[in-house]
Design a protein around this motif. Structure first.
Motif, mmCIF file in Angstrom:
data_model
loop_
_atom_site.group_PDB
_atom_site.id
_atom_site.type_symbol
_atom_site.label_atom_id
_atom_site.label_comp_id
_atom_site.label_asym_id
_atom_site.label_seq_id
_atom_site.Cartn_x
_atom_site.Cartn_y
_atom_site.Cartn_z
ATOM 1 N N GLY A 261 14.857 -7.976 -7.096
ATOM 2 C CA GLY A 261 14.235 -8.951 -7.976
ATOM 3 C C GLY A 261 12.723 -8.937 -7.993
ATOM 4 N N ARG A 262 12.079 -8.025 -7.248
ATOM 5 C CA ARG A 262 10.618 -7.970 -7.194
ATOM 6 C C ARG A 262 10.153 -6.588 -7.689
ATOM 7 N N PHE A 263 9.194 -6.584 -8.622
ATOM 8 C CA PHE A 263 8.769 -5.356 -9.283
ATOM 9 C C PHE A 263 7.260 -5.190 -9.215
ATOM 10 N N VAL A 264 6.819 -3.952 -9.149
ATOM 11 C CA VAL A 264 5.417 -3.637 -9.419
ATOM 12 C C VAL A 264 5.384 -3.053 -10.826
ATOM 13 N N LEU A 265 4.394 -3.502 -11.631
ATOM 14 C CA LEU A 265 4.358 -3.144 -13.040
ATOM 15 C C LEU A 265 3.328 -2.055 -13.324
ATOM 16 N N PHE A 266 3.648 -1.221 -14.311
ATOM 17 C CA PHE A 266 2.761 -0.137 -14.729
ATOM 18 C C PHE A 266 2.651 -0.132 -16.242
ATOM 19 N N GLU A 267 1.453 0.105 -16.733
ATOM 20 C CA GLU A 267 1.254 0.354 -18.147
ATOM 21 C C GLU A 267 1.357 1.860 -18.391
ATOM 22 N N LYS A 268 1.674 2.224 -19.608
ATOM 23 C CA LYS A 268 1.848 3.629 -19.956
ATOM 24 C C LYS A 268 0.598 4.437 -19.628
ATOM 25 N N GLU A 269 -0.578 3.856 -19.878
ATOM 26 C CA GLU A 269 -1.833 4.560 -19.627
ATOM 27 C C GLU A 269 -2.015 4.887 -18.142
ATOM 28 N N GLU A 270 -1.564 3.985 -17.264
ATOM 29 C CA GLU A 270 -1.687 4.226 -15.828
ATOM 30 C C GLU A 270 -0.846 5.425 -15.403
ATOM 31 N N LEU A 271 0.368 5.493 -15.917
ATOM 32 C CA LEU A 271 1.257 6.600 -15.557
ATOM 33 C C LEU A 271 0.765 7.912 -16.154
ATOM 34 N N ASP A 272 0.237 7.848 -17.379
ATOM 35 C CA ASP A 272 -0.291 9.060 -18.004
ATOM 36 C C ASP A 272 -1.460 9.621 -17.202
ATOM 37 N N ALA A 273 -2.289 8.711 -16.645
ATOM 38 C CA ALA A 273 -3.446 9.152 -15.874
ATOM 39 C C ALA A 273 -3.027 9.842 -14.576
ATOM 40 N N LEU A 274 -1.852 9.464 -14.032
ATOM 41 C CA LEU A 274 -1.377 10.047 -12.779
ATOM 42 C C LEU A 274 -0.639 11.363 -12.991
ATOM 43 N N SER A 275 -0.167 11.601 -14.201
ATOM 44 C CA SER A 275 0.672 12.772 -14.451
ATOM 45 C C SER A 275 -0.153 14.050 -14.409
ATOM 46 N N GLU A 276 0.555 15.151 -14.175
ATOM 47 C CA GLU A 276 -0.079 16.463 -14.163
ATOM 48 C C GLU A 276 0.095 17.111 -15.535
ATOM 49 N N ALA A 277 -0.095 16.332 -16.574
ATOM 50 C CA ALA A 277 0.228 16.792 -17.929
ATOM 51 C C ALA A 277 -0.793 17.791 -18.443
ATOM 52 N N SER A 278 -0.885 18.927 -17.786
ATOM 53 C CA SER A 278 -1.739 20.004 -18.287
ATOM 54 C C SER A 278 -0.922 20.866 -19.231
ATOM 55 N N LYS A 279 -1.583 21.609 -20.068
ATOM 56 C CA LYS A 279 -0.897 22.480 -21.003
ATOM 57 C C LYS A 279 -0.782 23.878 -20.409
ATOM 58 N N GLU A 280 -0.173 23.929 -19.218
ATOM 59 C CA GLU A 280 -0.094 25.209 -18.528
ATOM 60 C C GLU A 280 1.237 25.342 -17.813
ATOM 61 N N ILE A 281 1.850 26.503 -17.974
ATOM 62 C CA ILE A 281 3.022 26.877 -17.182
ATOM 63 C C ILE A 281 2.507 27.834 -16.122
ATOM 64 N N LYS A 282 2.262 27.339 -14.933
ATOM 65 C CA LYS A 282 1.609 28.136 -13.892
ATOM 66 C C LYS A 282 2.645 28.842 -13.034
ATOM 67 N N ILE A 283 2.704 30.163 -13.151
ATOM 68 C CA ILE A 283 3.622 30.953 -12.331
ATOM 69 C C ILE A 283 3.064 31.066 -10.918
ATOM 70 N N LEU A 284 3.850 30.625 -9.944
ATOM 71 C CA LEU A 284 3.429 30.627 -8.537
ATOM 72 C C LEU A 284 3.900 31.881 -7.803
ATOM 73 N N ASP A 285 5.105 32.329 -8.122
ATOM 74 C CA ASP A 285 5.694 33.481 -7.440
ATOM 75 C C ASP A 285 6.592 34.224 -8.410
ATOM 76 N N PHE A 286 6.886 35.479 -8.070
ATOM 77 C CA PHE A 286 7.892 36.255 -8.780
ATOM 78 C C PHE A 286 9.027 36.568 -7.811
ATOM 79 N N VAL A 287 10.276 36.308 -8.238
ATOM 80 C CA VAL A 287 11.443 36.481 -7.368
ATOM 81 C C VAL A 287 12.559 37.152 -8.159
ATOM 82 N N ASP A 288 13.650 37.481 -7.460
ATOM 83 C CA ASP A 288 14.847 37.996 -8.122
ATOM 84 C C ASP A 288 15.680 36.823 -8.624
ATOM 85 N N LEU A 289 16.216 36.934 -9.830
ATOM 86 C CA LEU A 289 17.007 35.859 -10.415
ATOM 87 C C LEU A 289 18.189 35.485 -9.540
#
Length: 282
Positions: A69-97
């Motif tokens: 029954g107890r909540f902490v509230l967030f606005e959309k702008e707060e969550l957007d600021a925390l996200s890693e919403a970059s326009k990049e697909i960063k390949i970290l490693d190459f492996v076998d499927l």
């Protein structure tokens, strides 16, 4: 196809501009809830139980329930600021499927070259194809961070979103798994023979959604005002004995060459035709 995301694949210092398209589509038959009394479709209404009134989107915040029954509230702008919403697909490693268990895979997307960078796209595609490797990457789509597998499908680079390891439930949580499986050698031989007879190259085109086809057929009949009669399924034989079930299954898939004695199974050539077994194990 509709573009769902624009950005770039990066590996090392190389950037490959891409556009993302959903590779799959949901073909479930959509149905609405209807009020039987008048035939009117029912609407989904966001209602506040305390105020007893409908709530518009602009009046809604997001909340995390840290205690009952107890909540902490967030606005959309707060969550957007925390996200890693970059326009990049960063390949970290190459492996076998084959090193990635299918349990990790979520959804597939096709990646097409962006307005620029077609040469870099072709270079990455050919390099992965010849190396036989796939890329393990991180990406953010719609404010959600995800792992991803970058691989080649025919002449296209594809991205499979995959779960993080801590999102996979451990096998230890599955109830009633046998600790020390006891397998009868003769039954095991028969089971392996049955698997061999049912083995075939994967041909996705031969598999269809039978339920969806039946529902669409039912819809067409109802639209035409026809009387509907659903035929009952044929009764199935309940085979309790495991060896008998295996023997019956083998006879169904290769009736001309199954050994007559279940206790003395021998190797047999692959069946030329298949018939659906009527016996099931209870």
């Amino acid at each position: 196809m509709h573009t769902v995301w624009k950005g770039a694949i990066s590996f090392g210092l190389v950037h490959v501009p891409v556009k993302m398209f959903s590779a799959t589509e949901d073909k479930d038959i959509s149905m609405k809830y209807i009020h039987k009394a008048c035939g009117t479709p029912l609407s989904y209404v966001r209602t506040c139980q305390h105020c007893d009134q409908a709530v518009e989107w602009e009046q809604i915040s997001r909340g995390y329930e840290y205690e009952a029954g107890r909540f902490v509230l967030f606005e959309k702008e707060e969550l957007d600021a925390l996200s890693e919403a970059s326009k990049e697909i960063k390949i970290l490693d190459f492996v076998d499927l084959k090193e990635i268990d299918p349990i990790y895979f979520q959804k597939t997307y096709y990646l097409a070259p962006g307005d620029t960078g077609s040469n870099a796209y072709s270079l990455l595609l050919q390099a992965m194809r010849e190396s036989g490797k796939i890329g393990v990457a991180k990406v953010s789509i719609r404010s959600k961070s995800s792992m991803a597998a970058i691989r080649v499908i025919e002449d296209c680079i594809a991205m499979e979103t995959i779960f993080y390891p801590d999102e996979i439930r451990p096998i230890s949580q599955v109830p009633n798994l046998p600790e020390k499986p006891a397998v009868n050698d003769k039954e095991l031989t028969m089971a392996k023979m049955l698997i061999e007879q049912l083995s075939t190259p994967f041909e996705p085109g031969k598999y269809t959604d039978d339920y969806r086809e039946k529902v669409m057929n039912l819809i067409q009949h109802k639209v035409a005002g026809e009387e509907i009669k659903v035929a009952p399924e044929a009764p199935k034989t309940n085979v309790i004995d495991l060896m008998a079930a295996l023997q019956a299954s083998l006879e169904a898939v290769k009736p001309s060459s199954v050994p007559t004695e279940a206790a003395e199974p021998t190797a047999a050539p692959k069946a030329k035709s298949r018939k659906k077994a009527k016996e099931t194990v209870s």
